[in-house]
Design a protein around this motif. Structure first.
Motif, PDB file in Angstrom:
ATOM      1  N   ASN A  56       0.819  -1.210   0.000  1.00 14.21           N
ATOM      2  CA  ASN A  56       0.000   0.000   0.000  1.00 14.21           C
ATOM      3  C   ASN A  56       0.857   1.267   0.000  1.00 14.21           C
ATOM      4  N   ASN A  57       2.119   1.122   0.439  1.00 13.98           N
ATOM      5  CA  ASN A  57       3.012   2.285   0.486  1.00 13.98           C
ATOM      6  C   ASN A  57       3.990   2.336  -0.676  1.00 13.98           C
ATOM      7  N   VAL A  58       3.953   1.307  -1.523  1.00 16.64           N
ATOM      8  CA  VAL A  58       4.895   1.254  -2.642  1.00 16.64           C
ATOM      9  C   VAL A  58       4.240   1.844  -3.887  1.00 16.64           C
ATOM     10  N   ASN A  59       4.757   2.963  -4.332  1.00 14.78           N
ATOM     11  CA  ASN A  59       4.328   3.581  -5.585  1.00 14.78           C
ATOM     12  C   ASN A  59       5.567   3.830  -6.436  1.00 14.78           C
ATOM     13  N   VAL A  60       5.346   4.019  -7.687  1.00 20.85           N
ATOM     14  CA  VAL A  60       6.454   4.335  -8.588  1.00 20.85           C
ATOM     15  C   VAL A  60       6.598   5.853  -8.665  1.00 20.85           C
ATOM     16  N   THR A  61       7.791   6.355  -8.344  1.00 21.38           N
ATOM     17  CA  THR A  61       8.070   7.785  -8.449  1.00 21.38           C
ATOM     18  C   THR A  61       8.809   8.024  -9.763  1.00 21.38           C
ATOM     19  N   VAL A  62       8.168   8.763 -10.643  1.00 28.18           N
ATOM     20  CA  VAL A  62       8.719   9.015 -11.981  1.00 28.18           C
ATOM     21  C   VAL A  62       9.238  10.454 -12.019  1.00 28.18           C
ATOM     22  N   TYR A  63      10.554  10.604 -12.195  1.00 31.66           N
ATOM     23  CA  TYR A  63      11.179  11.928 -12.209  1.00 31.66           C
ATOM     24  C   TYR A  63      11.281  12.447 -13.643  1.00 31.66           C
ATOM     25  N   VAL A  64      10.824  13.672 -13.822  1.00 33.63           N
ATOM     26  CA  VAL A  64      10.856  14.308 -15.134  1.00 33.63           C
ATOM     27  C   VAL A  64      12.215  14.965 -15.343  1.00 33.63           C
ATOM     28  N   GLU A  65      12.754  14.867 -16.557  1.00 35.79           N
ATOM     29  CA  GLU A  65      14.057  15.460 -16.863  1.00 35.79           C
ATOM     30  C   GLU A  65      14.037  16.978 -16.643  1.00 35.79           C
ATOM     31  N   ALA A  71       4.624  21.545 -21.966  1.00 39.41           N
ATOM     32  CA  ALA A  71       3.978  20.594 -22.877  1.00 39.41           C
ATOM     33  C   ALA A  71       4.573  19.190 -22.705  1.00 39.41           C
ATOM     34  N   GLY A  72       5.896  19.134 -22.513  1.00 39.02           N
ATOM     35  CA  GLY A  72       6.550  17.842 -22.320  1.00 39.02           C
ATOM     36  C   GLY A  72       6.125  17.180 -21.023  1.00 39.02           C
ATOM     37  N   VAL A  73       5.979  17.992 -19.974  1.00 40.69           N
ATOM     38  CA  VAL A  73       5.540  17.462 -18.685  1.00 40.69           C
ATOM     39  C   VAL A  73       4.121  16.905 -18.787  1.00 40.69           C
ATOM     40  N   ASP A  74       3.251  17.629 -19.485  1.00 43.22           N
ATOM     41  CA  ASP A  74       1.872  17.163 -19.669  1.00 43.22           C
ATOM     42  C   ASP A  74       1.836  15.859 -20.469  1.00 43.22           C
ATOM     43  N   VAL A  89      -2.327   8.631 -11.305  1.00 42.64           N
ATOM     44  CA  VAL A  89      -1.091   9.392 -11.536  1.00 42.64           C
ATOM     45  C   VAL A  89      -1.267  10.758 -10.882  1.00 42.64           C
ATOM     46  N   ALA A  90      -0.344  11.100  -9.970  1.00 35.54           N
ATOM     47  CA  ALA A  90      -0.437  12.377  -9.261  1.00 35.54           C
ATOM     48  C   ALA A  90       0.855  13.161  -9.452  1.00 35.54           C
ATOM     49  N   PHE A  91       0.714  14.449  -9.781  1.00 33.71           N
ATOM     50  CA  PHE A  91       1.884  15.301 -10.014  1.00 33.71           C
ATOM     51  C   PHE A  91       2.413  15.841  -8.700  1.00 33.71           C
ATOM     52  N   SER A  92       3.735  15.834  -8.556  1.00 34.38           N
ATOM     53  CA  SER A  92       4.386  16.392  -7.370  1.00 34.38           C
ATOM     54  C   SER A  92       5.512  17.299  -7.849  1.00 34.38           C
ATOM     55  N   SER A  93       5.329  18.611  -7.670  1.00 34.17           N
ATOM     56  CA  SER A  93       6.346  19.560  -8.137  1.00 34.17           C
ATOM     57  C   SER A  93       7.573  19.485  -7.230  1.00 34.17           C
ATOM     58  N   LYS A  94       8.682  20.006  -7.742  1.00 29.02           N
ATOM     59  CA  LYS A  94       9.917  19.974  -6.949  1.00 29.02           C
ATOM     60  C   LYS A  94       9.787  20.838  -5.687  1.00 29.02           C
ATOM     61  N   ASP A  95       8.943  21.886  -5.758  1.00 29.67           N
ATOM     62  CA  ASP A  95       8.720  22.710  -4.563  1.00 29.67           C
ATOM     63  C   ASP A  95       7.947  21.928  -3.500  1.00 29.67           C
ATOM     64  N   GLU A  96       6.965  21.135  -3.929  1.00 30.29           N
ATOM     65  CA  GLU A  96       6.218  20.307  -2.986  1.00 30.29           C
ATOM     66  C   GLU A  96       7.114  19.255  -2.346  1.00 30.29           C
ATOM     67  N   GLU A 138       9.385  -0.193 -15.091  1.00 34.60           N
ATOM     68  CA  GLU A 138      10.180  -0.429 -16.307  1.00 34.60           C
ATOM     69  C   GLU A 138       9.570   0.270 -17.517  1.00 34.60           C
ATOM     70  N   ALA A 139       8.243   0.255 -17.609  1.00 36.54           N
ATOM     71  CA  ALA A 139       7.581   0.913 -18.733  1.00 36.54           C
ATOM     72  C   ALA A 139       7.712   2.429 -18.638  1.00 36.54           C
ATOM     73  N   ALA A 140       7.658   2.962 -17.408  1.00 43.85           N
ATOM     74  CA  ALA A 140       7.734   4.412 -17.215  1.00 43.85           C
ATOM     75  C   ALA A 140       9.103   4.958 -17.611  1.00 43.85           C
ATOM     76  N   GLU A 141      10.151   4.183 -17.366  1.00 43.89           N
ATOM     77  CA  GLU A 141      11.501   4.648 -17.687  1.00 43.89           C
ATOM     78  C   GLU A 141      11.716   4.804 -19.193  1.00 43.89           C
ATOM     79  N   LYS A 142      10.887   4.168 -20.004  1.00 38.75           N
ATOM     80  CA  LYS A 142      11.033   4.234 -21.458  1.00 38.75           C
ATOM     81  C   LYS A 142      10.320   5.446 -22.068  1.00 38.75           C
ATOM     82  N   ILE A 143       9.563   6.165 -21.240  1.00 49.17           N
ATOM     83  CA  ILE A 143       8.802   7.310 -21.739  1.00 49.17           C
ATOM     84  C   ILE A 143       9.738   8.498 -21.981  1.00 49.17           C
ATOM     85  N   THR A 144       9.491   9.231 -23.043  1.00 46.82           N
ATOM     86  CA  THR A 144      10.294  10.421 -23.376  1.00 46.82           C
ATOM     87  C   THR A 144      10.194  11.458 -22.265  1.00 46.82           C
ATOM     88  N   ASN A 145      11.313  12.111 -21.965  1.00 47.42           N
ATOM     89  CA  ASN A 145      11.430  13.144 -20.939  1.00 47.42           C
ATOM     90  C   ASN A 145      11.386  12.597 -19.511  1.00 47.42           C
TER      91      ASN A 145
END
Length: 294
Positions: A56-65, A71-74, A89-96, A138-145
């Motif tokens: 329940n506490n394990v989620n995948v954290t996907v870091y944007v370049e 537009a790329g983030v969206d 999927v929930a967005f977490s800004s670097k400030d948050e 593994e699938a998320a790491e293949k996404i552009t950006n």
């Protein structure tokens, strides 16, 4: 009917007294079996709960370049939502993220106030099942950006693997133990029945039906199961409370917890009594089959 029922119960109790050592051997076999079953069950229930807590506490954290435009983030978010086994999927800004770190680790992070934020925007991705977390990562790491996708790595894999292994081998081991117990008890009771072979023959000669002959032995096996469950129940009540007190404090620091004694002990006690009665009575009935064919 009621008088006959209580007569059978009384006869089973007298039989326990008459066959003192044989009764002790059967009760001992049930006790050892239920102790082992209780240990297996306690481990299975707690490992399953811990695995569920971790899952329940394990989620995948996907870091944007870094320097990815809006537009790329969206687009990253849309690509993540389209992945298989993704439920949210929930967005977490670097400030948050910086605010969360400051909240978690205290005022020491305020020393860096005014400096450039070294963190990256990220998406918190939740999978539908724990076993699918790695596939999503593994699938998320293949996404552009996407710079990196992380879910806890080897630690989470080991926890899921151990939990699955404990459930599989624990259930299998418990079944084997129960079968062995039924075999031992049926053979022990068979020895006591052999000493009463003549008694059974006389009862059949005077017209007693198989059911009438069988019931006292059935109740005798049930009593053996009940008596055999006494020690395992006491060990469970006092032993688990001590184990819970010693280990749960450390787990709470990590955000997890064992099953509380009030949750687990009643379940195990009921199961032990039921299993004890079943293996005792079943072992008795199985041992009677041959002698009722005389």
């Amino acid at each position: 009917m009621i008088r006959t029922f209580f007569r059978h119960i009384w006869e089973s109790i007298k039989s326990l007294k008459r066959n003192g050592w044989m009764t002790f051997a059967s009760v001992f076999a049930v006790t050892i079996t239920l102790l082992l079953v209780g240990v297996f069950l306690g481990v299975i229930l707690n490992v399953t709960k811990l695995a569920e807590d971790i899952a329940n506490n394990v989620n995948v954290t996907v870091y944007v370049e870094t320097n990815t435009d809006e537009a790329g983030v969206d687009q990253v978010e849309k690509d993540l939502e389209n992945l298989d086994h993704v439920t949210s999927v929930a967005f977490s800004s670097k400030d948050e993220q910086l605010a969360n770190l400051t909240s978690a680790y205290g005022d020491s992070f305020n020393l860096f106030e005014g400096d450039a934020n070294p963190l990256r925007d990220a998406y918190i991705v939740e999978a539908d099942k724990p076993e699918n977390v790695k596939k999503v990562q593994e699938a998320a790491e293949k996404i552009t950006n996407v710079e990196k996708a992380d879910y806890g790595g080897d630690f989470s894999d080991k926890v899921f693997s151990i939990a699955q292994g404990v459930r599989t081998w624990g259930v299998g081991g418990s079944i084997v133990l129960l079968l062995v117990a039924i075999f031992l008890i049926s053979n022990t009771i068979r020895i006591t029945i052999m000493t009463r072979k003549r008694e059974i023959q006389i009862m059949r000669l005077v017209g007693a039906k198989n059911g009438y002959i069988r019931w006292p032995f059935f109740f005798e096996g049930a009593w053996i199961g009940v008596l055999g469950s006494v020690v395992p129940i006491l060990v469970t009540i006092f032993g688990y409370r001590k184990i819970f007190g010693q280990f749960n404090r450390e787990l709470i620091k990590l955000g997890y917890s064992l099953m509380t004694p009030d949750e687990m002990v009643p379940q195990v006690i009921i199961l032990m009594v039921v299993v004890g009665v079943l293996i005792g009575s079943l072992g008795s009935v199985l041992s009677m089959r041959r002698f009722l064919k005389i």
